[in-house]
Design an enzyme around this catalytic site. Structure first.
Site, PDB file in Angstrom:
ATOM      1  N   ASP A 437      -8.563 -19.895  49.186  1.00 50.93           N
ATOM      2  CA  ASP A 437      -7.439 -19.864  48.261  1.00 50.93           C
ATOM      3  C   ASP A 437      -6.894 -18.433  48.226  1.00 50.93           C
ATOM      4  OD1 ASP A 437      -5.719 -20.678  46.124  1.00 50.93           O
ATOM      5  OD2 ASP A 437      -7.100 -19.689  44.742  1.00 50.93           O
ATOM      6  N   ASP A 633     -11.566 -20.583  43.320  1.00 54.20           N
ATOM      7  CA  ASP A 633     -11.988 -20.191  41.977  1.00 54.20           C
ATOM      8  C   ASP A 633     -11.360 -21.014  40.862  1.00 54.20           C
ATOM      9  OD1 ASP A 633      -9.372 -19.242  42.241  1.00 54.20           O
ATOM     10  OD2 ASP A 633      -9.751 -17.569  40.874  1.00 54.20           O
ATOM     11  N   ASP A 637      -8.999 -25.999  42.849  1.00 54.81           N
ATOM     12  CA  ASP A 637      -9.837 -25.876  44.044  1.00 54.81           C
ATOM     13  C   ASP A 637     -11.041 -26.813  44.010  1.00 54.81           C
ATOM     14  OD1 ASP A 637      -8.278 -23.781  45.131  1.00 54.81           O
ATOM     15  OD2 ASP A 637      -9.277 -22.348  43.805  1.00 54.81           O
TER      16      ASP A 637
END
Length: 741
Positions: A437, A633, A637
């Site tokens: 990410d 995080d 996700d």
């Protein structure tokens, strides 16, 4: 006994951790695990010889801890009930039990060995002295092996203790028989098994005594090694503060804190529990949780964690999590669960252990009969059979996996890496793609002022002071980035008057009697060409630009961006060093995503991905044959982390992301991801090395013993060495340093 509530689709499940006394080998754990798993209402059961614990996930409407204790007791083991289970140290208890037996065994075995093996010491009647000295060694010091063998025999099972007990008792019983009925003491005949055969009746008191001593010595080293390997977990649990100082000055035990309580932390003191700063600012040392040596600056509104050390200013903190909900407690729980888990590679060892002992007993019996039928004499036949029993004891096989997992996960906890289970170690072996990410993982996840552009003839300090003072009254992330950036550059801000928040456009206020506007182009009017060109270049890189104006003219511009973490470039280089392809998947636009990718060295960029589409990206990569690790995080996700072959959560992220992951990086440092993968791979390599040597040792040694080429004493020494080798090899993981040196 620790119990916790779990959630599962359509089921109300609970998990209970039970300490188990009496386990002496991996076969014991396998039998307990199988018995618990067969109970109605049990969804999952694990028993681990290394941690001496059993973990059961069950439906409380069907079964419960009482049934589990009854099952464990039925196998001859026990579940201790301590008033303070958190203070229990099973490895220390085991050492206390072994130590006196070991000392007595060694003290009595040495003279037995000398008078039996050294011809000048073979005085008349030495066999009777050997009998007297060896009896307490065999029957008292070796009692744990005999007791375990009897318990297992009652349930129709055989374990490694069965081999030790059978071998030592057989040698002792034969020696007593030879001494009493065959006249072994007549003429001072020495022990023949060590040096050759012969037709005279020989005694094997020293063989049985040495075997007991060596096996006890091996158990002693194993228990000490397990205690050392679990030191990281115990040290982690001891890190927390014992008391907290409330705002009124009262000092109370940490256990009495409730969510919402406010407490004071002075410089040098530990933070009592997880919370949020409500007053003050300081630098907090979080190295015990994250492995990072640099203190973290915190101020009002920032989260802090229990056990972290306040290094400078006075803080007032409002408790947000207490007890078992704190980050420290959850990390300790995850580490303990991981130490009690088993890697898929262990299944082979479990299957071998189940059938190994009966097969060895058959081989020993076959060896005895073969030597007798070959006319080699009872002494030679007996010596070879006992050697087979002793050399085959697969203690090293049972220790190969749990010791490596315990040491590896313990070392991970010290480095701020939480490995959730042994299965994770297998997953790291084949991972070839890392999906990351952007926001909060590669970047800081918050806006920062990265550049200040002043119009010709305008002082940059003045632009920062006036614009920063107006923006300071706004709660918008961009406004706060500009205000914080001004302060970081040494500019003293003042309170603005007549503040007005122009939704979606900017802000307006009065500073030093001057009306100041900060916002988009359409809000401030015509922008000077020099500022327009600089702003266009910044926007092309995906950065955000706002303008400041007063006196009917644009005086400056501010470039704001979510900046890349200082360690991200190094982290990506380390992931490439581990032969991983790196892919950034983000919901951001392609321009800022490409900019970040160029800065850190990302191989591929997939931009404009909606939260629900991240899991589709992972699934698509997997369908192409790639083994995917996901690093994230946020809540968005979590599905991708769960779908991934290996999920790695940033510990500074959300709880749901952490729960969905396989590995958790307590710090926000992406370099820890490379450390986590490297540590997991090295732990798996250690397990495989342990298993190889354990298998190779038994496969090579049993034929030698059956052929009469190994004396029982030598076999016992070799068996003990193999266990010590496996433990020592596992302890090498404690030296793992990783990339963050």
């Amino acid at each position: 006994m620790a119990e916790a509530q779990l959630t599962a689709p359509g089921r109300d499940l609970r998990r209970v951790d039970l300490p188990v006394d009496g386990m002496t080998c991996a076969s014991c754990a396998s039998r307990i695990e199988k018995g618990l798993a067969e109970l109605g209402g049990v969804a999952e059961a694990h028993a681990n010889y290394g941690t001496k614990r059993a973990t059961v996930v069950y439906d409380p409407r069907t079964t419960g801890p009482a049934a589990f204790e009854a099952t464990i007791s039925g196998f001859g083991y026990s579940v201790p009930h301590d008033e303070h289970p958190e203070e229990r140290d099973p490895e220390a208890e085991e050492l206390r039990n072994i130590r006196p037996r070991l000392f007595v065994a060694i003290a009595l075995t040495i003279p037995v060995l000398l008078i039996s093996m050294v011809p000048p010491l073979n005085f008349d009647g030495w066999q009777w002295v050997a009998f007297v000295l060896s009896t307490p060694v065999i029957l008292w010091a070796g009692w744990p092996f005999h007791h375990a063998a009897l318990v297992n025999l009652r349930h129709g099972a055989t374990t490694m203790d069965t081999l030790v007990s059978l071998g030592t008792l057989a040698a002792y019983a034969w020696s007593v028989f030879a001494l009493v009925f065959l006249g072994a003491a007549e003429g001072g005949v020495a022990m023949g098994g060590a040096f050759g055969g012969g037709d005279a009746a020989h005694v094997y008191f020293e063989t049985a005594s040495v075997i007991v001593s060596l096996v006890l010595l091996g158990r002693f080293f194993e228990a000490r090694a397990r205690r050392r390997s679990s030191h990281a977990l115990r040290a982690l649990l001891e890190l927390g503060a014992k008391t907290a100082r409330l705002e009124n000055g009262e000092e109370v035990p940490v256990e009495s804190l409730q969510v919402g309580d406010r407490f004071v932390v002075r410089p040098g003191e530990k933070i009592a529990t997880d919370g949020r700063v409500v007053d003050g600012s300081s630098a907090v040392d979080v190295s015990m949780l994250t492995g990072e040596p640099v203190p973290v600056e915190v101020s009002t509104g920032d989260p802090v964690f229990g056990a972290a050390v306040n290094t400078s200013g006075r803080l007032v903190i409002e408790a947000s999590k207490v007890g078992s909900e704190t980050a420290l407690a959850q990390i300790a729980r995850l580490v303990e669960e991981a130490q009690g888990s088993r890697a898929p590679v262990q299944r082979l060892a479990d299957r071998v252990s189940t059938v190994f002992v009966p097969v060895v007993m058959v081989i020993a019996l076959g060896t005895l009969l073969a030597w007798l039928l070959a006319g080699q004499g009872a002494n030679a036949a007996f010596t070879a059979a006992v050697a087979v029993l002793i050399i085959a004891c697969p203690c090293a096989l049972g220790l190969a996996t749990p010791t490596a997992i315990m040491v590896g996960t313990g070392r991970g906890a010290q480095l701020g890496i939480v490995i959730k289970g042994g299965e994770v170690l297998e997953a790291t072996r084949t991972v070839d793609t890392a999906v990351l990410d952007k926001t909060g993982t590669i970047t800081e996840g918050r806006m920062r002022l990265v550049d200040v552009l002043a119009a010709p003839g305008v002082d940059e300090h003045e632009v920062l002071r006036r614009a920063g003072s107006v923006e300071d009254a706004s709660e918008h992330p961009i406004a706060q980035a500009i205000a914080d950036g001004a302060r970081a550059r040494g500019v003293e801000l003042v309170a603005s008057a007549a503040f007005d928040n122009l939704a979606g456009s900017g802000v307006h206020g009065t500073v030093d009697g001057v009306e100041v506007t900060v916002g988009r182009r359409e809000l401030v009017g015509a922008v000077p060409d020099v500022l327009e060109r600089a702003a266009a270049g910044a926007e092309a890189e995906g950065r955000t630009v706002v303008f400041a104006a007063w006196g009917d003219a644009v005086r400056g511009a501010f470039v704001v961006a979510d900046t890349v973490k200082d360690t991200s470039r190094t982290a990506l280089a380390e992931l490439h060093e581990l032969d991983l392809e790196t892919v950034m998947v983000t919901g951001d636009q392609r321009a800022p995503a490409e900019t970040v990718a160029r800065q850190v060295g990302i191989d591929r960029v997939i931009a404009g991905v909606l939260p629900g589409q991240k899991v589709d990206v992972v699934r698509d990569l997997q369908e192409r044959g790639q083994r995917v690790a996901v690093v994230g995080d946020g809540v968005n996700d979590a599905p991708a982390l769960a779908q991934a072959d290996l999920g790695i959560a940033i510990g500074t992220g959300t709880d749901v992301a952490i729960e969905a992951s396989d590995l958790t990086l307590v710090s926000g440092d992406l370099r820890a991801a490379a450390d986590a993968i490297a540590l997991s791979r090295r732990t798996l390599t250690t397990i495989k090395g342990n298993l190889f040597w354990a298998f190779a040792y038994n496969v090579a040694a049993i034929p030698l013993a059956a052929a009469g080429l190994l004396n029982p004493v030598v076999a016992a020494a070799a068996m003990g060495f193999s266990s010590v080798f496996v433990v020592t090899n596992s302890l090498r993981l404690r030296t793992f340093r990783g990339f963050r040196r």
